[in-house]
Design a protein around this motif. Structure first.
Motif, PDB file in Angstrom:
ATOM      1  N   LYS A  99       0.693  -1.063   0.110  1.00  0.00           N
ATOM      2  CA  LYS A  99      -0.433  -0.163  -0.269  1.00  0.00           C
ATOM      3  C   LYS A  99       1.339   1.195   0.099  1.00  0.00           C
ATOM      4  CE  LYS A  99      -2.554   0.390   3.980  1.00  0.00           C
ATOM      5  NZ  LYS A  99      -3.739   0.375   4.638  1.00  0.00           N
ATOM      6  N   TYR A 100       2.118   1.011   0.605  1.00  0.00           N
ATOM      7  CA  TYR A 100       2.690   2.460   0.596  1.00  0.00           C
ATOM      8  C   TYR A 100       3.883   2.222  -0.311  1.00  0.00           C
ATOM      9  CZ  TYR A 100      -0.151   2.969   4.817  1.00  0.00           C
ATOM     10  OH  TYR A 100      -0.997   3.400   5.627  1.00  0.00           O
ATOM     11  N   TYR A 101       4.631   0.690  -0.661  1.00  0.00           N
ATOM     12  CA  TYR A 101       5.351   0.876  -0.982  1.00  0.00           C
ATOM     13  C   TYR A 101       5.877   0.965  -2.758  1.00  0.00           C
ATOM     14  CZ  TYR A 101      10.468  -1.355  -1.896  1.00  0.00           C
ATOM     15  OH  TYR A 101      11.201  -1.799  -2.226  1.00  0.00           O
ATOM     16  N   GLY A 102       4.651   0.405  -3.346  1.00  0.00           N
ATOM     17  CA  GLY A 102       4.246   0.685  -4.649  1.00  0.00           C
ATOM     18  C   GLY A 102       4.893   0.048  -5.591  1.00  0.00           C
ATOM     19  N   ILE A 103       5.535  -1.108  -5.417  1.00  0.00           N
ATOM     20  CA  ILE A 103       5.887  -2.624  -5.889  1.00  0.00           C
ATOM     21  C   ILE A 103       5.236  -3.885  -4.796  1.00  0.00           C
ATOM     22  CG2 ILE A 103       7.913  -3.837  -6.432  1.00  0.00           C
ATOM     23  CD1 ILE A 103      10.071  -1.269  -6.846  1.00  0.00           C
ATOM     24  N   SER A 104       4.898  -4.280  -6.009  1.00  0.00           N
ATOM     25  CA  SER A 104       4.020  -5.689  -5.173  1.00  0.00           C
ATOM     26  C   SER A 104       4.298  -7.050  -6.370  1.00  0.00           C
ATOM     27  CB  SER A 104       2.886  -5.724  -5.274  1.00  0.00           C
ATOM     28  OG  SER A 104       2.376  -5.240  -7.055  1.00  0.00           O
TER      29      SER A 104
END
Length: 102
Positions: A37-42
């Motif tokens: 949600k906060y990191y931007g990579i999944s």
């Protein structure tokens, strides 16, 4: 001149280089809804997560960044990752990033 990866150790934490054995832990973090949600990579699979480990390695090789695995001092528990991206020696700047398993 070869770069020696800096290992950082405190009473409560060990920050070390990522290894292939970290793949599952990186996947757990970068597929967890509260982290991404906060990191931007999944990532949606272990296979896809291999790209992240390659990214960490490539940053180091090019001198444009460095990322550490955050672990318990005995290296038995994996907590997350922290590092620097877009490092510039000329401009003396870098971007900081991190993620921690919930």
């Amino acid at each position: 001149m070869e770069f020696e990866f800096p290992i950082l150790k405190t009473e409560k934490l060990l920050l070390r280089k990522f290894i292939q054995g970290d793949l599952e832990n990186v996947y757990l973090g970068l597929s967890h809804p509260d982290v991404i949600k906060y990191y931007g990579i999944s990532y949606d699979s272990l296979e896809a997560t291999k790209m992240q480990l390659k990214y960490f390695d490539d940053l180091e090789k090019t001198g444009t960044g460095i990322w550490w695995a955050i672990c318990s001092p005995d290296n038995k528990l994996f907590y997350g990752a922290a590092g620097l991206n877009n490092m510039s020696q000329i401009h003396k700047r870098a971007e900081i990033g991190f993620w921690i398993l919930p």
